[in-house]
Design a protein around this motif. Structure first.
Motif, PDB file in Angstrom:
ATOM      1  N   PHE A 100     103.764  60.520 123.147  1.00 62.27           N
ATOM      2  CA  PHE A 100     103.398  60.374 124.436  1.00 62.27           C
ATOM      3  C   PHE A 100     102.003  60.214 124.716  1.00 62.27           C
ATOM      4  N   SER A 101     100.906  60.691 123.945  1.00 61.29           N
ATOM      5  CA  SER A 101      99.688  60.698 124.290  1.00 61.29           C
ATOM      6  C   SER A 101      99.125  59.692 123.076  1.00 61.29           C
ATOM      7  N   VAL A 102      98.861  60.143 121.951  1.00 61.00           N
ATOM      8  CA  VAL A 102      98.234  58.925 120.927  1.00 61.00           C
ATOM      9  C   VAL A 102      98.941  57.787 120.633  1.00 61.00           C
ATOM     10  N   LEU A 155      96.741  70.089 126.204  1.00 62.28           N
ATOM     11  CA  LEU A 155      95.199  69.712 126.338  1.00 62.28           C
ATOM     12  C   LEU A 155      94.821  69.405 124.996  1.00 62.28           C
ATOM     13  N   GLY A 156      95.280  69.782 123.983  1.00 58.53           N
ATOM     14  CA  GLY A 156      94.825  69.298 122.560  1.00 58.53           C
ATOM     15  C   GLY A 156      95.221  67.597 122.391  1.00 58.53           C
ATOM     16  N   PHE A 157      96.124  67.277 122.988  1.00 58.94           N
ATOM     17  CA  PHE A 157      96.567  65.860 122.891  1.00 58.94           C
ATOM     18  C   PHE A 157      95.748  65.017 124.061  1.00 58.94           C
ATOM     19  N   GLN A 158      95.484  65.742 124.827  1.00 57.05           N
ATOM     20  CA  GLN A 158      94.507  64.880 126.029  1.00 57.05           C
ATOM     21  C   GLN A 158      93.448  64.860 125.195  1.00 57.05           C
ATOM     22  N   LEU A 159      92.627  65.965 124.495  1.00 60.10           N
ATOM     23  CA  LEU A 159      91.314  65.515 123.670  1.00 60.10           C
ATOM     24  C   LEU A 159      91.549  64.654 122.478  1.00 60.10           C
ATOM     25  N   LEU A 160      92.713  64.784 122.109  1.00 61.16           N
ATOM     26  CA  LEU A 160      92.971  63.545 120.859  1.00 61.16           C
ATOM     27  C   LEU A 160      93.005  62.227 121.462  1.00 61.16           C
ATOM     28  N   PRO A 196      95.337  61.584 113.468  1.00 66.12           N
ATOM     29  CA  PRO A 196      95.943  62.804 112.344  1.00 66.12           C
ATOM     30  C   PRO A 196      96.240  64.140 113.243  1.00 66.12           C
ATOM     31  N   VAL A 197      97.741  64.378 112.955  1.00 68.21           N
ATOM     32  CA  VAL A 197      98.135  65.546 113.740  1.00 68.21           C
ATOM     33  C   VAL A 197      99.076  66.125 112.876  1.00 68.21           C
ATOM     34  N   VAL A 198      98.873  67.557 112.516  1.00 67.34           N
ATOM     35  CA  VAL A 198      99.580  68.357 111.573  1.00 67.34           C
ATOM     36  C   VAL A 198     100.437  69.519 112.270  1.00 67.34           C
ATOM     37  N   VAL A 199     101.324  69.765 112.103  1.00 67.61           N
ATOM     38  CA  VAL A 199     102.185  70.996 112.452  1.00 67.61           C
ATOM     39  C   VAL A 199     102.464  71.830 111.196  1.00 67.61           C
ATOM     40  N   GLY A 200     102.067  73.093 111.866  1.00 70.29           N
ATOM     41  CA  GLY A 200     102.003  74.357 110.885  1.00 70.29           C
ATOM     42  C   GLY A 200     103.386  75.098 111.089  1.00 70.29           C
ATOM     43  N   HIS A 201     103.794  75.872 110.061  1.00 80.32           N
ATOM     44  CA  HIS A 201     104.863  76.566 110.040  1.00 80.32           C
ATOM     45  C   HIS A 201     104.742  77.587 111.216  1.00 80.32           C
ATOM     46  N   ASN A 259      91.683  61.064 123.968  1.00 78.94           N
ATOM     47  CA  ASN A 259      90.248  60.682 124.685  1.00 78.94           C
ATOM     48  C   ASN A 259      89.424  60.415 123.563  1.00 78.94           C
ATOM     49  N   ASN A 260      89.844  60.843 122.108  1.00 76.04           N
ATOM     50  CA  ASN A 260      88.752  60.934 120.895  1.00 76.04           C
ATOM     51  C   ASN A 260      87.634  61.885 121.189  1.00 76.04           C
ATOM     52  N   GLU A 261      87.936  62.879 121.862  1.00 79.01           N
ATOM     53  CA  GLU A 261      87.009  64.009 121.969  1.00 79.01           C
ATOM     54  C   GLU A 261      87.067  64.993 120.792  1.00 79.01           C
ATOM     55  N   ILE A 262      88.350  64.848 120.116  1.00 80.78           N
ATOM     56  CA  ILE A 262      88.700  65.502 118.446  1.00 80.78           C
ATOM     57  C   ILE A 262      89.183  64.349 117.909  1.00 80.78           C
ATOM     58  N   GLN A 263      89.069  64.345 116.692  1.00 84.95           N
ATOM     59  CA  GLN A 263      89.280  63.374 115.794  1.00 84.95           C
ATOM     60  C   GLN A 263      90.844  63.703 114.943  1.00 84.95           C
ATOM     61  N   ALA A 264      91.260  65.169 115.119  1.00 87.12           N
ATOM     62  CA  ALA A 264      92.532  65.501 114.626  1.00 87.12           C
ATOM     63  C   ALA A 264      92.906  66.713 115.324  1.00 87.12           C
ATOM     64  N   PHE A 265      94.331  67.236 115.424  1.00 84.22           N
ATOM     65  CA  PHE A 265      94.971  68.320 116.106  1.00 84.22           C
ATOM     66  C   PHE A 265      95.823  68.578 115.316  1.00 84.22           C
ATOM     67  N   SER A 266      95.850  70.132 115.455  1.00 85.34           N
ATOM     68  CA  SER A 266      96.846  70.851 114.666  1.00 85.34           C
ATOM     69  C   SER A 266      97.419  72.070 115.377  1.00 85.34           C
TER      70      SER A 266
END
Length: 312
Positions: free
Chosen positions: A114-116, A86-91, A275-280, A93-100
C-alpha cells in the motif's frame, strides 16, 4: 543511511527490540543511523537501564500497535499512527531507507504494497529465508508464506528475485536456481510446476538447473530454491524445528546450530520499492540485531534498483 525499526513489534517487545537496537547500533558505521519507531519513553528507560545513550538513535514516538492477531488490511487502514503504519509512511517519504519489524507479518506485507508499492512488472512480492548448507555457505528459499496460491508466472518471477538477492546480498556468483518439486525429472509435479518448468528452462534471466527435491535443500544441488508460499512455509517451519529438537535432545552440533533463526534476523519482502524485512514473532535481541544488519545490507547492495532494472 537511516534504518527504521519498529520497537513495538514482536512477542518480547519493546525490551527485546530495544536491546537488539543497542547491539545493532554498535555494528553500524558512523553514517548509518537507527530510527526507533514506538514508545519513546519506554525505549529511553530501557536504554538508560543498559547504560546506553539515547543520543545514538532518532525516535518517532507512538504508543499504538498492530497486534499479532489483528486483520492486516483493516489494522493498517484503521491504525495510521501504529508503529508499523508510521514506519511505512517514513519509508514512502524516503525519511528512512529501510524498515524492519518483528510484528504482524500480514500488516508488513499489506503496508509494503500500500505504501512503497510493488515494483512495476512484479506480479507478487515474495518472502525469503536462508537455507544452511552442510559444507558451509547458504542457500535462498522463496516464497515462504506470502503467496500460498501461485501461478507459473509468479514462480518464474521468484526465480528472478531470488537470484538477484543471492548475488547482491550474499555474494553468490551466478546462483543456480532450482524448482522445488516431487522429483527431478522435467515432467514431474502438479499442473503449476509443470507449467513453470518450461518458463524457467527458456529464460536467460537466471541460471536455471531444473528440479530438486526436499532432500536437496541442505546439499550443494542449488543456491536458490523456488516454491509456492505454502510449500516454502512448510519447509521453513520444518527446518526451524531442527534447532529446537537439537536443544531438547541436548545434541550439540555446529551444523544444526546454523538452523537457529536468530542468526539470519528475518525474511526480506522482495519485489517492493524499498528494503523491508519481517522478523520472527519470537525475535530475541540477537535476531533483532541481525534483522537490522540485513536491512542495511539490502540498502548498501542497491538490491531494489537492480530488481527494478531486471523487470523493466
Amino acid at each position: 543511511m537511516k534504518i527504521g525499526l519498529d520497537i513495538m513489534g514482536g512477542d518480547f517487545a519493546p525490551k527485546a527490540t530495544v536491546l537488539g537496537a543497542i547491539e545493532a547500533c554498535k555494528a553500524l558505521s558512523g553514517d548509518q543511523k537507527l530510527v526507533l519507531i514506538g514508545d519513546k519513553e519506554i525505549a529511553v528507560s530501557i536504554l538508560h537501564e543498559n547504560n546506553f545513550s539515547s543520543d545514538h538513535f532518532e525516535f518517532v514516538h507512538t504508543t499504538e500497535v498492530i497486534g499479532m492477531a489483528e486483520h492486516p488490511t483493516k489494522a493498517v487502514v484503521q491504525k495510521p499512527n501504529s508503529s508499523i503504519s508510521l514506519g511505512f509512511q517514513l519509508l514512502k517519504n524516503n525519511e528512512i531507507q529501510a524498515f524492519s519489524s518483528a510484528g504482524n507479518t500480514g500488516a508488513m506485507l499489506v503496508g509494503s504494497m500500500f505504501s512503497v508499492k510493488t515494483i512495476p512488472g512484479v506480479s507478487r512480492p515474495a518472502m525469503t529465508t536462508i537455507v544452511p548448507k552442510l559444507k558451509g555457505g547458504v542457500g535462498i528459499l522463496l516464497d515462504v508464506g506470502a503467496n500460498a496460491d501461485c501461478k507459473a508466472e509468479n514462480l518464474f518471477q521468484f526465480g528472478v528475485l531470488g537470484s538477484l538477492f543471492a548475488q547482491c546480498v550474499y555474494n553468490i556468483k551466478d546462483p543456480r536456481v532450482a524448482l522445488v518439486n516431487i522429483g527431478e525429472e522435467e515432467e514431474k509435479g502438479n499442473i503449476l510446476y509443470q507449467a513453470t518448468y518450461p518458463l524457467m528452462k527458456e529464460t536467460n534471466l537466471f541460471n536455471f538447473i531444473g528440479n530438486v527435491e526436499g532432500r536437496d535443500f541442505f546439499n550443494e544441488s542449488a543456491d536458490v530454491y523456488v516454491a509456492d508460499g505454502f510449500t516454502g512455509n512448510v519447509a521453513l517451519k520444518m527446518a526451524e524445528s531442527f534447532y529446537v529438537l537439537g536443544l531438547k535432545l541436548k545434541i550439540k552440533d555446529a551444523f544444526f546450530d546454523r538452523f537457529n533463526y536468530e542468526q539470519y534476523g528475518g525474511s526480506p519482502i522482495l519485489g517492493v520499492n524499498a528494503p523491508v524485512v519481517v522478523g520472527h514473532g519470537i525475535s530475541s535481541p540477537e535476531a533483532i540485531k541481525n534483522m537490522v544488519l540485513l536491512s542495511r545490507d539490502m540498502v548498501e547492495s542497491d538490491l531494489v534498483n537492480k530488481i527494478k532494472n531486471a523487470f523493466q
